[in-house]
Design an enzyme around this catalytic site. Structure first.
Site, PDB file in Angstrom:
ATOM      1  CG  ASN A 293      -1.852  -1.059   1.418  1.00 35.28           C
ATOM      2  OD1 ASN A 293      -1.975  -1.920   0.564  1.00 35.28           O
ATOM      3  ND2 ASN A 293      -2.546  -1.053   2.541  1.00 35.28           N
TER       4      ASN A 293
ATOM      5  CD  GLU B 284      -3.361  -5.341   5.112  1.00 34.57           C
ATOM      6  OE1 GLU B 284      -3.722  -4.596   6.045  1.00 34.57           O
ATOM      7  OE2 GLU B 284      -2.304  -5.161   4.467  1.00 34.57           O
TER       8      GLU B 284
ATOM      9  CB  THR C 218       2.751   2.924  13.538  1.00 39.14           C
ATOM     10  OG1 THR C 218       1.863   3.881  14.098  1.00 39.14           O
ATOM     11  CG2 THR C 218       2.283   2.567  12.138  1.00 39.14           C
TER      12      THR C 218
ATOM     13  CG  ASP D 216       2.944  -5.269   9.991  1.00 37.75           C
ATOM     14  OD1 ASP D 216       2.224  -6.286  10.090  1.00 37.75           O
ATOM     15  OD2 ASP D 216       2.537  -4.191   9.522  1.00 37.75           O
TER      16      ASP D 216
END
Length: 294
Positions: free
Chosen positions: A14, A141, A236, A240
């Site tokens: 993205n 996703e 953030t 991941d």
């Protein structure tokens, strides 16, 4: 020279469009924002960068658009050490996540764009890449049939599979059976376990709990691997980062508990800087951090 683990990531790519403002506008209202930034993102790309910065040989399988966003993201991934020879421009629109960050009210709009093209047939065309990996990393996703095909190829070739089930959705039993490690957060694991027996998830489930570390569920036991205490700037991308660290460590052949400990260190260091990919540490930084903590 020490062998680099071969990690293949099949997943989303993205461009994150982030607006920081004091409040989210009401319907029909126009407000001035305080700051705007564009950051390469997507869980697939994030996890690929995390593993690459640690020293893994990372191949990312995914799709971008034939647009400026796609060009910029691919260039950025190359700079981070990710092999992008299997990232294909397939359509006019790279996936975007428009994120409005306010004090008490955040909102996100995702346009999947090119991520919708990571289908079973696209993944099948990259069979050899997956088959020659040590570890396969996936998220949710991209289309589920693409995920299933990647898992099938890995299973046929003895490749270990990590599935980060985010965003959470209902998963068929045969898919879960073929996955070696599931890495939900606490919210995702509650939904995941609603219609699953403990036996079905035993030995697979690794639940990330933020500042509490991770919990491994196996043979009716819960094994907690504590987080590292650290001054947090921005969480953030911490999840991941953990997944990238877990993949790297498992690819090196360490035990699951030690791999989770390593993943916790990667996640902790990622929270000391702003942003997702920009905050991800190198292998040398992680080793130094672990050694400093005894």
């Amino acid at each position: 020279m020490e062998k680099k683990p071969k990690v293949t990531v099949v997943g989303s790519i993205n461009m994150d469009l982030v607006t920081i403002t004091s409040q989210v506008p009401k319907r029909g209202e126009t407000l001035f924002g305080e700051h705007f930034q564009m950051n390469p993102g997507g869980k697939g790309a994030n996890q690929a960068v995390a593993a690459a910065r640690l020293g893994a040989h990372v191949q990312l399988i995914g799709c971008v658009g034939k647009d400026r966003f796609g060009e910029d993201i691919v260039a950025h991934l190359q700079e981070q050490g990710v092999d992008v020879s299997n990232v294909e421009p397939v359509t006019d629109v790279t996936a975007t996540a428009t994120i409005v960050v306010a004090d008490q009210d955040n909102s996100i709009i995702v346009v999947p764009g090119a991520n919708n093209y990571v289908t079973a047939s696209f993944v099948e065309s990259r069979r050899e890449v997956i088959a020659n990996s040590d570890i396969l990393v996936l998220q949710l996703e991209i289309p589920l049939d693409g995920v299933r095909k990647a898992v099938q190829i890995a299973k046929e070739n003895g490749v270990k599979v990590i599935l980060n089930p985010a965003p959470i959705q209902s998963l068929p039993s045969d898919l879960i059976q073929d996955i070696d490690y599931l890495t939900p957060n606490e919210h995702e694991q509650m939904l995941l376990r609603q219609d699953r027996s403990a036996e079905e998830l035993s030995g697979k489930l690794i639940v990330t709990k933020g500042s509490e570390g991770v919990c491994i569920y196996e043979e009716g036991r819960e094994i907690n691997v504590p987080a590292y205490k650290i001054d947090v700037v921005d969480t953030t991308g911490a999840g991941d980062s953990f997944n990238g660290g877990l993949a790297y460590a498992l690819g090196k052949g360490v035990s699951l508990r030690d791999a989770c400990k390593y993943g916790n260190a990667v996640a902790a260091l990622s929270t000391t800087k702003l942003g997702a990919q920009t905050g991800m540490p190198t292998g040398a930084e992680v080793e130094a951090f672990i050694n400093s903590r005894g």
